[in-house]
Design a protein around this motif. Structure first.
Motif, short mmCIF file in Angstrom:
data_model
loop_
_atom_site.label_atom_id
_atom_site.label_comp_id
_atom_site.label_asym_id
_atom_site.label_seq_id
_atom_site.Cartn_x
_atom_site.Cartn_y
_atom_site.Cartn_z
N ASP A 1 36.13 39.75 39.10
CA ASP A 1 34.87 40.05 38.41
C ASP A 1 34.79 41.51 37.95
O ASP A 1 33.71 41.99 37.56
N GLY A 2 35.93 42.20 38.00
CA GLY A 2 35.94 43.61 37.58
C GLY A 2 35.68 44.57 38.71
O GLY A 2 35.70 45.80 38.47
N THR A 3 35.44 44.08 39.89
CA THR A 3 35.27 44.96 41.05
C THR A 3 36.55 44.92 41.89
O THR A 3 37.37 44.01 41.77
N PHE A 4 36.71 45.95 42.74
CA PHE A 4 37.92 46.05 43.56
C PHE A 4 37.55 46.54 44.96
O PHE A 4 36.62 47.34 45.14
N THR A 5 38.32 46.03 45.92
CA THR A 5 38.10 46.39 47.32
C THR A 5 39.38 46.97 47.91
O THR A 5 40.44 46.34 47.82
N PRO A 6 39.31 48.18 48.50
CA PRO A 6 40.52 48.75 49.11
C PRO A 6 40.91 48.02 50.38
O PRO A 6 40.05 47.55 51.14
N VAL A 7 42.22 47.90 50.60
CA VAL A 7 42.75 47.31 51.83
C VAL A 7 43.68 48.33 52.47
O VAL A 7 43.88 49.44 51.95
N ASP B 1 46.66 35.00 44.07
CA ASP B 1 45.46 34.21 43.82
C ASP B 1 45.13 34.13 42.34
O ASP B 1 44.07 33.61 41.95
N GLY B 2 46.02 34.66 41.52
CA GLY B 2 45.81 34.61 40.07
C GLY B 2 44.86 35.67 39.56
O GLY B 2 44.50 35.64 38.37
N LYS B 3 44.48 36.61 40.38
CA LYS B 3 43.57 37.68 39.98
C LYS B 3 44.28 39.03 40.12
O LYS B 3 45.03 39.25 41.07
N LEU B 4 43.98 39.90 39.17
CA LEU B 4 44.71 41.17 39.11
C LEU B 4 44.22 42.16 40.17
O LEU B 4 43.02 42.29 40.41
N ASP B 5 45.18 42.84 40.76
CA ASP B 5 44.92 43.88 41.74
C ASP B 5 45.48 45.20 41.21
O ASP B 5 46.17 45.25 40.18
N LEU B 6 45.21 46.29 41.93
CA LEU B 6 45.66 47.62 41.50
C LEU B 6 46.37 48.34 42.65
O LEU B 6 45.98 48.21 43.81
N GLY C 1 41.44 42.71 43.66
CA GLY C 1 40.39 42.30 42.74
C GLY C 1 39.97 40.85 42.94
O GLY C 1 40.81 39.96 42.98
N PRO C 2 38.66 40.59 43.02
CA PRO C 2 38.16 39.20 43.12
C PRO C 2 38.04 38.52 41.77
O PRO C 2 37.68 37.34 41.69
#
Length: 460
Positions: free
Chosen positions: A68-74, A45-50, A65-66
């Motif tokens: 905006d600097g926040t992250f959601t675990p999957v 989606d062009g947004k960085l994940d970790l 990562g969406p």
């Protein structure tokens, strides 16, 4: 940043002026004991994940990562050991990012193929001896991503060449120098010498006693997947756990920085040619004068010192020992690095003369060649004396006295002619180390570099 002690990841957003600030959602909770982070767009989606490796509870955490600097675990992919190092790349050429995981305790590398939605599935794992770090790069120039993996228990590396389908094959006998009581920690890949081939900077944890602590080395890529060690090293603060490459001074040359744990040091190493002589080593002996009696052992020490960051194995030999003596250096080879001084033992063992040689050296009481003459004369004298006494008894006492005087004179002449039983000149001892002065030469060699020193030996 991975926070090992509180099981979280801290996010710092750049303000554009060289400073950073955390968002309200930071830190983000992850598994127990996070040790490594890897960043990439796992969902396309062009947004960085970790991706986070958690070494205490042996899990992986994926944070999407969406933007905006926040992250959601999957849902986390399965872990097969103790995940300690992470690397990201498209290993099977499908345009989706995959994961490579170094499993510290079980000595394996796990390949996880990405599905493009943040999920991962295990692929065939390559055979490898794994350590705490691995990096991705095209080390043989075939357009397919390869892996460099640290070895647990020594400072050598394993290079895994990618086949382009998510599988890998190790290169036999590659790479680096295996040194006991060392571990490879952080690594960074880059073209450090500007020849268009990928090189490696490697941080080494040294646990050898009586040596300085940790150091960094450079391995130059040959373009075929193998790398050659240089003769340069640089001492670093304790436990350089991570390493990153970049041009930090804008001169077009790659530099690198290291982070040290647990002392919280950051070292920035700029690529600047040395102004003095290049890497070398020196050898010295102490003491330079030794003395020993035949049959004894003389002992001394040698020191091999690294100069100007010299790195490498140095072989030592000793020559010039007298006959019936041996000269040895223990150990016969030593590995040194920046500022290290290795101390070795020098031993010269001599030989005492044999017991038979010592007996011959004292000489017999009577020369052997005179013994048969002594027996002959004694027999003749005895027979003559007895015959004379028999005849004299038939004559006067005066004649008997004259006969006794004559017999004594004959004995005196006999003993004088035979040498009086005096010992022959002594025979010098043989079979031992000869007395005298000798010059021992200790030679140290590493590649094309050779240095020597001398010790004066007196056998007395």
């Amino acid at each position: 940043m991975a926070n090992y002690d509180d099981n979280s990841v801290t996010i710092l957003l750049g303000k554009g002026d060289g400073t950073f600030m955390p968002p309200s959602s930071s830190p983000v909770s992850v598994g127990a004991g996070p040790t490594a982070l890897a960043m990439g767009d796992f969902t396309g989606d062009g947004k960085l994940d970790l991706a986070v490796a958690n070494s205490t509870d042996n899990t992986l955490t994926i944070l999407l990562g969406p933007g905006d600097g926040t992250f959601t675990p999957v849902s986390s992919p399965p872990a097969t050991g103790t995940p300690f190092g992470l690397a990201i790349g498209d290993f099977n050429g499908d345009g989706k990012l995959d994961l490579a995981v170094a499993n510290f305790d079980v000595n394996t590398v796990t390949i996880l193929l990405g599905s493009g939605d943040g999920a991962f599935a295990p692929a065939s794992s390559p055979p490898a001896t794994a350590g705490p770090a691995l990096v991705v790069g095209d080390f043989n120039g075939d357009g397919k991503l390869d892996l460099a993996v640290t070895n647990r228990g020594n400072s050598a590396l394993t290079i895994l060449l990618g086949n382009g389908d998510g599988t890998f094959a190790p290169i036999t006998g590659c790479c680096g120098t295996s040194v006991e009581l060392t571990h490879t920690l952080g690594m960074a890949a880059g073209d450090f010498n500007g020849d268009g081939k990928l090189d490696l900077a490697v941080a080494i944890l040294n646990i050898q006693p009586m040596f300085p602590v940790d150091y960094v080395i450079i391995l130059l890529g040959k373009g075929d997947g193998t790398l050659a060690p240089t003769d340069f090293s640089l001492l670093l603060p304790d436990q350089p756990a991570s390493l990153v490459a970049g041009d930090f001074d804008g001169d077009g040359k790659l530099d690198f920085a290291t982070a040290s744990d647990p002392n919280n040091y950051v070292s920035v190493l700029l690529q600047i040619p040395p102004s003095g002589p290049g890497p070398d080593f020196a050898i010295a002996a102490s003491p330079t004068l030794l003395s020993v009696q035949p049959g004894g052992t003389a002992k001394g020490t040698l020191q091999v010192s690294s100069l100007s960051g010299f790195l490498g194995a140095v072989s030592l030999s000793c020559s010039g020992a007298p006959s019936h003596a041996t000269c040895s250096v223990t150990p016969s080879s030593v590995f040194v690095f920046d500022t290290a001084i290795a101390t070795l033992s020098l031993s010269v063992t001599t030989t005492a003369p044999s017991a038979q040689s010592l007996i011959l050296a004292s000489g017999p009481a009577v020369p052997p060649q005179s013994l048969w003459q002594l027996g002959l004369w004694a027999s003749l004298l005895g027979m003559t004396f007895v015959a004379t006494l028999i005849r004299i008894r038939e004559k006067s006492a005066r004649a008997l006295a004259l006969a006794l005087r004559a017999a004594a004179l004959v004995c005196l002449v006999f003993l004088t002619g035979c040498g009086g039983g005096r010992p022959a000149p002594p025979t010098p001892p043989s079979g031992g180390t000869p007395v005298g002065n000798y010059t021992l030469t200790m030679t140290a060699t590493s590649g094309s570099l050779t240095h020597s020193t001398t010790v004066r030996l007196t056998v007395k």
